[in-house]
Design a protein around this motif. Sequence first.
Motif: not given
Length: 270
Positions: A262, A265-266
Amino acid sequence: MRDDIQIGIIGGGAMAEALIAGLTTRGSVPASHISVSEHKAVRCDLLTQRYAVHAQVGAESFLPRISVLILAVKPAAAAAAMQETAPLLKEGALVLSIVAGLTIAEIEAAYPDHPVVRAMPNTPLAVGAGMSAFACGTHAGAAESAAAEMILGAAGRTIAVQEGDLDAVTGLSGSGPAYAFLMMEALIEGGVAAGLRRETAAVLAAQTLRGAAEMALTGQSSPADLRAAVTSPAGTTAAGLRMLERAGVRSALIEAVLAATERSRELGRR
């Protein structure tokens, strides 16, 4: 040996050196066919002396003749590197990027009509035991995929994935060495607590993890089957595993991969 390939590398850091070492040690590509652009002259001298490659400050002299350009700069320097190299790059040359977070779309926009491959290697590349996942862009076909696999495979294993999988690759194999080192630290501390000398515990822990990984990679059995084979009913391993399950180690590792994925992705959305 691929003496039909001329490679140019932008950036002379640890990952670039790992690729150079792999390619020259294995004889995959002649050292004379590898050129490096690095802004630190001292680093250029070191790479030239150590591997007999052409290392220099600036890439203008080799960009028009290379068939593969490897982008190995820090993410903050990627935009400038692409802007400076694109106008002089030989037509049709493959662009292979190992820059974290740099998308295929961004690379293709900087190098129109060039085949592009984006790769995510991990730090064990430095000892020839890396894991590199790569994804091909719009204009990259079988030949470009094979070239990327040869270059990345010189310092470890490779696997082809879709670009959308690279965040998960980052969460698992990109960040994974840190998880392994943490487990190694804990095993060492456990050995010391049980009465071993720290130096002895360190060797036991490192070789144990290495051996377990080799068994998983070279055998036909799954990790679950291999674990079961080591675990005798009511034995020492069963006692240790029971404690690990009670402490939530399995779920913690799963959550670590998901959290790192995650975060990747950020960073890619910035």
